[in-house]
Enzyme design. Structure first.
Site, PDB file in Angstrom:
ATOM      1  N   TYR A  95       0.915  -1.181  -0.168  1.00 34.43           N
ATOM      2  CA  TYR A  95      -0.059   0.150   0.031  1.00 34.43           C
ATOM      3  C   TYR A  95       1.062   1.211  -0.099  1.00 34.43           C
ATOM      4  O   TYR A  95       1.574   1.625   1.071  1.00 34.43           O
ATOM      5  CB  TYR A  95      -1.017   0.127   1.255  1.00 34.43           C
ATOM      6  CG  TYR A  95      -1.727  -1.011   1.162  1.00 34.43           C
ATOM      7  CD1 TYR A  95      -2.363  -1.789   0.090  1.00 34.43           C
ATOM      8  CD2 TYR A  95      -2.717  -1.336   2.548  1.00 34.43           C
ATOM      9  CE1 TYR A  95      -3.169  -2.686   0.289  1.00 34.43           C
ATOM     10  CE2 TYR A  95      -3.670  -2.443   2.527  1.00 34.43           C
ATOM     11  CZ  TYR A  95      -3.985  -2.994   1.537  1.00 34.43           C
ATOM     12  OH  TYR A  95      -4.577  -3.939   1.570  1.00 34.43           O
ATOM     13  N   ARG A 106     -16.258   0.454  -1.510  1.00 35.80           N
ATOM     14  CA  ARG A 106     -15.226   1.632  -1.586  1.00 35.80           C
ATOM     15  C   ARG A 106     -16.148   2.974  -1.721  1.00 35.80           C
ATOM     16  O   ARG A 106     -15.662   4.020  -2.614  1.00 35.80           O
ATOM     17  CB  ARG A 106     -14.608   1.438  -3.183  1.00 35.80           C
ATOM     18  CG  ARG A 106     -13.756   0.268  -3.363  1.00 35.80           C
ATOM     19  CD  ARG A 106     -13.308  -0.305  -4.636  1.00 35.80           C
ATOM     20  NE  ARG A 106     -12.557  -1.508  -4.376  1.00 35.80           N
ATOM     21  CZ  ARG A 106     -12.976  -2.747  -4.144  1.00 35.80           C
ATOM     22  NH1 ARG A 106     -14.407  -2.799  -4.121  1.00 35.80           N
ATOM     23  NH2 ARG A 106     -12.578  -3.602  -4.089  1.00 35.80           N
ATOM     24  N   GLY A 107     -16.982   2.969  -0.981  1.00 34.85           N
ATOM     25  CA  GLY A 107     -17.774   4.316  -1.050  1.00 34.85           C
ATOM     26  C   GLY A 107     -18.905   4.241  -1.700  1.00 34.85           C
ATOM     27  O   GLY A 107     -19.998   5.160  -1.664  1.00 34.85           O
ATOM     28  N   LEU A 153     -18.518  -1.129   1.998  1.00 38.04           N
ATOM     29  CA  LEU A 153     -19.247  -0.224   1.565  1.00 38.04           C
ATOM     30  C   LEU A 153     -18.943   0.042  -0.031  1.00 38.04           C
ATOM     31  O   LEU A 153     -19.342   1.068  -0.379  1.00 38.04           O
ATOM     32  CB  LEU A 153     -18.947   1.314   2.387  1.00 38.04           C
ATOM     33  CG  LEU A 153     -19.386   1.177   3.535  1.00 38.04           C
ATOM     34  CD1 LEU A 153     -18.954   2.559   4.309  1.00 38.04           C
ATOM     35  CD2 LEU A 153     -21.008   0.981   3.790  1.00 38.04           C
ATOM     36  N   SER A 213     -22.043   3.981   0.391  1.00 32.49           N
ATOM     37  CA  SER A 213     -21.955   4.698   1.723  1.00 32.49           C
ATOM     38  C   SER A 213     -22.970   5.686   1.900  1.00 32.49           C
ATOM     39  O   SER A 213     -23.152   6.157   2.952  1.00 32.49           O
ATOM     40  CB  SER A 213     -20.516   5.385   1.801  1.00 32.49           C
ATOM     41  OG  SER A 213     -20.609   6.388   0.700  1.00 32.49           O
TER      42      SER A 213
END
Length: 335
Positions: free
Chosen positions: A58, A213-214, A211, A217
Site C-alpha cells: 500500500y 469503496r464508498g 461499503l 456509503s
C-alpha cells in the site's frame, strides 16, 4: 455503542466486531491527510477496535509506516490491544504499476522482515499473501508463514481472495485463522462456495469493501469527479451507466435506512454483520467522522422484515460492473 468481539475462526484470536482497513489512508482513493489518518487510528483503538489491516504494498510501505507511527504514539494500553493483519506479495514498480505476485518461501520471509521493521513491532498477528501466486503452490507459501510462526515473527496464517479448493489445500497445510475477501450487499460472490467452505473448516471471514469503496456509503454524489490517483476512476462500477444504476440501488437502500433512523452506511455495514458471527467487517474510514458513523452500525439491529426489505431493494447480483478492472479480475482466485 458497545464493541462486541468475534473470533477469527477456531484457531485465531478474539477481535473486535469491526476492524479498521487502513489502505485508503495511503493509496488508491486520492490524497489523504496523515495527521487525520493517525487520529482516526487512535480513535478506533479508543473505541475498542482491535483489528488493524494493512499491506506492505500500500503506497510501497507508506501505509505500514503510518500504522506503525499510529501504534507508537497511541497510549500503551491501546497499543497493546491492537492486532495487526498484513498482506504481502504484490509486486510494484517505481511508477506504481502492478507486476504480479510472489509467494516463494524466501520472498515471504523477506517481505516479513521489511514489514516488521516498518511497523515497529516484533510480530505480525495475521499474515497473508494478497493474491495467489499462480507459479507457487499455496502449500509452499503457507508453509513459509508457518515457519515464521515457529520463530515467533507471526501469530496466525490468513488467506486473501482465494477460492474453495485453495482454502482446503491451505487448511490441510496449516491452521488458517481467516480469509480476507470482498463481501457487501453488492459483492456477494462468496455465498456460493467460499463461505460454506470456510464455515465447514472453522475459518473466519474478514470482509473488506463492505461499503464497496464508498459506492454504497450514501455519500457518493452522481456528479463526483475522481482524481487520477483514485482507483475508482478506473473501476467498472463507478463508470457511466454502471454508476447511475448502482446509485439507484443506493437510493432504494436509503429509504429503508431512513425508516430505521440510521444512515445508508450504517445499514450496509449492519447487513454484513448480520450474516454471521464468523464475519468481521473491515471499515475503510479515513477520518474520525466516517469512523464514528461506521461504528454506529454496531447499534443497528436488523430483523427479518428489515432483511427481506433489503433483499428486495438490492438482490444478489444487482450491481452493474465488475468490482475490479479486467486485468485485476484475472488475479482473483476462483479455485
Amino acid at each position: 455503542m458497545t464493541m462486541q468481539t468475534r473470533s477469527l475462526g477456531t484457531t485465531g484470536p478474539q477481535v473486535s466486531a469491526l476492524g479498521l482497513g487502513c489502505m485508503g489512508m495511503s493509496a488508491l482513493y486520492g490524497d489523504a491527510d496523515r495527521t487525520e489518518s493517525i487520529a482516526t487510528v487512535h480513535a478506533a483503538l479508543e473505541a475498542g477496535v482491535t483489528l488493524l489491516d494493512t499491506g506492505d504494498f500500500y503506497a510501497m510501505g507508506h501505509n505500514e509506516m503510518l500504522v506503525g507511527e499510529a501504534l507508537r504514539t497511541a497510549p500503551a494500553a491501546r497499543r497493546e490491544q491492537a492486532l495487526v493483519s498484513v498482506k504481502f506479495g504484490a509486486l510494484r514498480s517505481p511508477d506504481g504499476d502492478w507486476a504480479g505476485y510472489d509467494g516463494r518461501p524466501a520472498a515471504v520471509k523477506n517481505f516479513a522482515a521489511y514489514s516488521l521493521q516498518r511497523l515497529g513491532v516484533d510480530h505480525i498477528d495475521v499474515y497473508r499473501i494478497a493474491r495467489l501466486d499462480p507459479d507457487v503452490p499455496i502449500e509452499e507459501t503457507v508453509g513459509a508463514i508457518s515457519e515464521l510462526i515457529e520463530k515467533g515473527y507471526v501469530r496466525h496464517v490468513g488467506l486473501s481472495e482465494v477460492g474453495a479448493d485453495t482454502i482446503r489445500r491451505a487448511a490441510a497445510t496449516a491452521p488458517i485463522a481467516d480469509l480476507q475477501i470482498e463481501y457487501s450487499l453488492i459483492s456477494r460472490g462468496i455465498e456460493e462456495s467460499v463461505l460454506p467452505t470456510t464455515r465447514e473448516l472453522g475459518i473466519a471471514i474478514t470482509a473488506y469493501g463492505v461499503l464497496s469503496r464508498g459506492l454504497i456509503s450514501g455519500h457518493f454524489a452522481r456528479d463526483r469527479q475522481l482524481a487520477a490517483n483514485d482507483f475508482r476512476a478506473y473501476s467498472p462500477r463507478f463508470q457511466g451507466e454502471n454508476l447511475q444504476h448502482n446509485l439507484d440501488l443506493v437510493e432504494a437502500l436509503r429509504k429503508i435506512a431512513e425508516q430505521k433512523g440510521v444512515s445508508v452506511a450504517q445499514i450496509a455495514i449492519a447487513w454484513v454483520l448480520s450474516r454471521g458471527d464468523d464475519i468481521v467487517p473491515l471499515v475503510g474510514a479515513r477520518t474520525r467522522e466516517r469512523l464514528s458513523e461506521s461504528l454506529g452500525a454496531l447499534d443497528v439491529t436488523l430483523d427479518h422484515a428489515d432483511l427481506a426489505a433489503i433483499e428486495r431493494a438490492i438482490p444478489a447480483d444487482a450491481a452493474a460492473g465488475d468490482r475490479y478492472p479486467a486485468p485485476q479480475m484475472a488475479h482473483l482466485g476462483s479455485k
